[in-house]
Scaffold this motif. Structure first.
Motif, PDB file in Angstrom:
ATOM      1  N   SER A   3      -1.275   5.242   3.777  1.00 32.49           N
ATOM      2  CA  SER A   3      -1.456   5.529   2.350  1.00 32.49           C
ATOM      3  C   SER A   3      -1.632   7.029   2.108  1.00 32.49           C
ATOM      4  CB  SER A   3      -2.651   4.748   1.790  1.00 32.49           C
ATOM      5  OG  SER A   3      -3.838   5.073   2.490  1.00 32.49           O
ATOM      6  N   VAL A   8       0.843  -1.205   0.000  1.00 28.66           N
ATOM      7  CA  VAL A   8       0.000   0.000   0.000  1.00 28.66           C
ATOM      8  C   VAL A   8       0.875   1.251   0.000  1.00 28.66           C
ATOM      9  CG1 VAL A   8      -1.820   1.241   1.218  1.00 28.66           C
ATOM     10  CG2 VAL A   8      -1.811  -1.258   1.212  1.00 28.66           C
ATOM     11  N   ALA A  30      -5.456  -0.147  -1.065  1.00 31.31           N
ATOM     12  CA  ALA A  30      -5.930   0.030   0.308  1.00 31.31           C
ATOM     13  C   ALA A  30      -7.174  -0.818   0.575  1.00 31.31           C
ATOM     14  CB  ALA A  30      -6.211   1.502   0.577  1.00 31.31           C
ATOM     15  N   THR A  84      -3.815   3.375  -5.676  1.00 34.99           N
ATOM     16  CA  THR A  84      -3.656   3.463  -4.223  1.00 34.99           C
ATOM     17  C   THR A  84      -4.946   3.060  -3.512  1.00 34.99           C
ATOM     18  OG1 THR A  84      -2.061   5.262  -4.497  1.00 34.99           O
ATOM     19  CG2 THR A  84      -3.044   4.999  -2.320  1.00 34.99           C
ATOM     20  N   ILE A 115      -3.699   1.321   7.518  1.00 31.05           N
ATOM     21  CA  ILE A 115      -3.702   1.289   6.054  1.00 31.05           C
ATOM     22  C   ILE A 115      -4.131   2.645   5.499  1.00 31.05           C
ATOM     23  CG2 ILE A 115      -4.897   0.307   4.053  1.00 31.05           C
ATOM     24  CD1 ILE A 115      -4.994  -2.349   5.634  1.00 31.05           C
TER      25      ILE A 115
END
Length: 457
Positions: A176, A113, A129, A125, A172
């Motif tokens: 990100s 990620v 995720a 992205t 996460i």
């Protein structure tokens, strides 16, 4: 001089195959070490066959990548996305076989990620995720428990498992966003600095071109003088032949015309040491000249601060100064209602230049970010300030970067509140850009100028 820019490369084309292959080899080595240590030294019973099979799948995929394509090849967006999804799925399968969230190495699911957020598009992205969240949820609900040699199961309490799952999901999202924000900032700054360097190089080339023109004018002067002399002698000898006399006169006339053209070019472009310095007002006028015929009045004033010498200081005609000031003046002319003021003040230790206009001023939401690259004013029906503004802040970034390189300190503000009605504003109510140089950074010590180097015959 026109510069041809290369089209922007897709973000996926910034990842090399070699990078992902090398990272996967490191991951494979770490997985083998972890499985071996847990089984042989920590006395944790693992399904070795399936675990080694999952690792073998990663080894085969890496060998296939290495043999099928040159490792220095740039991956497309789709190829990079599939590669990272494979890595995430392989690691998730290994976590499924080794205890789910009870396995501390579940944190490594974040790695693909972060890579996607740093080097790939926003769409990729988001996909990475969402997939990472899905895999974490699956290994939380379904997994094979780890078992010790005495048949004790290593199971974490349900509340702790839920908290760990929540922290993974939040991690996460946070990593990100954080990685993408930082990488985007670095890339925009890099592109803006490249644009700054190109602008400065162009300004320097234009300055150097003047010297070339002057040298050409000087070198061509001798052959033109010879042509003129010979044509004059021909006119004397052909006085009794009118049909040839007219041709000789035309040659002399055209030689005179070439001499006049080259003389004007030499005056405009000669790289004279006297032209490397100029009065402060001349430099300001040179910077403002391209924008003085755009329908807005540009007023230039200069005076010393109280009690100082009234002589206008002589400053260096540096390309950075002229180009940076020109960008500030262009911005002021773009948004002025009718008038732009350029004020110069000086003392024994500093030189101040202020560029102000009578427009609506800087929008409050970008006032604190002026000078950053690619800052776009956000317009809304309730925010009519500078409605025509559709720039990205690159011109002001270039100006700020160039001028700071010369030792200037810049500040941006509004002459009055941008929320006042037009009839309530003072004359200089718009945007104000103020520059302050230490005097020794911009104005050389007064003294005789160096002599011009002689032209070689």
């Amino acid at each position: 001089m026109l510069a041809v820019s290369r089209p922007m490369m897709p973000r996926g084309d910034w990842l090399r195959l070699r990078t992902l292959v090398n990272l996967r080899w490191i991951s494979i080595f770490g997985q083998l070490v972890a499985i071996t240590v847990c089984y042989r030294w920590l006395d944790v019973h693992l399904p070795l066959g399936p675990c080694y099979a999952v690792v073998a799948g990663a080894v085969l995929a890496n060998l296939a990548f290495a043999w099928s394509s040159p490792t220095n090849r740039l991956l497309t967006e789709a190829e990079a996305r599939l590669t990272l999804l494979f890595d995430m799925s392989q690691l998730s399968a290994l976590v499924f076989l080794t205890g789910g969230l009870s396995n501390p190495f579940v944190l490594l699911i974040l790695a693909p990620v972060v890579i996607a957020a740093s080097a790939l598009s926003l769409t990729t992205t988001i996909i990475m995720a969402v997939c990472a969240t899905g895999w974490v949820t699956l290994v939380t609900l379904w997994h094979l428990p780890m078992e010790l040699s005495d048949n004790t199961l290593l199971e974490t309490p349900g509340l702790f498992r839920f908290g760990f799952w929540m922290s993974m999901v939040i991690g996460i999202a946070f990593t990100s966003i954080y990685a993408r924000r930082v990488s985007t900032e670095i890339r925009t700054t890099t592109k803006a600095l490249l644009a700054t360097q190109m602008a400065l190089a162009r300004e320097q080339k234009l300055t150097d071109l003047g010297g070339v023109v002057a040298a050409a004018a000087h070198e061509l002067g001798t052959p033109l003088a010879t042509i003129k002399l010979v044509s004059t002698e021909l006119m004397d000898e052909l006085a009794d032949r009118p049909e040839l006399l007219e041709d000789a006169a035309l040659i002399r006339e055209q030689a005179d015309r070439c001499r006049d053209i080259l003389r004007s070019m030499g005056r405009a472009g000669k790289d004279d040491t006297h032209m490397r310095q100029a009065p402060l007002t001349s430099v300001l006028r040179e910077a403002a000249e391209p924008h003085m015929a755009r329908g807005k009045a540009v007023e230039i004033s200069a005076r010393s601060e109280a009690g100082m010498d009234d002589r206008i200081p002589t400053v260096l005609r540096r390309p950075e100064v002229i180009h940076g000031l020109r960008n500030l003046i262009q911005n002021a002319v773009d948004f002025a209602d009718s008038t732009v003021w350029i004020d110069a003040r000086w003392s024994d230790d500093r030189i101040l230049v202020r560029v102000a206009d009578d427009g609506a001023g800087y929008s409050p939401q970008i006032l604190g970010r002026i000078g950053e690259p690619f800052v776009r004013s956000r317009k809304s029906p309730a925010d009519p300030l500078r409605p025509e503004y559709d720039g990205m802040g690159l011109g002001l970034f270039i100006a700020k970067t160039l001028l700071e390189r010369t030792g200037a300190t810049l500040s941006f503000t509004n002459g009055s509140s941008p929320f006042l009605k037009p009839e309530e504003r003072i004359s200089r109510s718009g945007a104000v850009a103020e520059l302050i140089w230490p005097r020794e950074a911009l104005a050389p010590e007064n003294g005789p100028l160096e002599a011009n180097p002689p032209f070689e015959a």
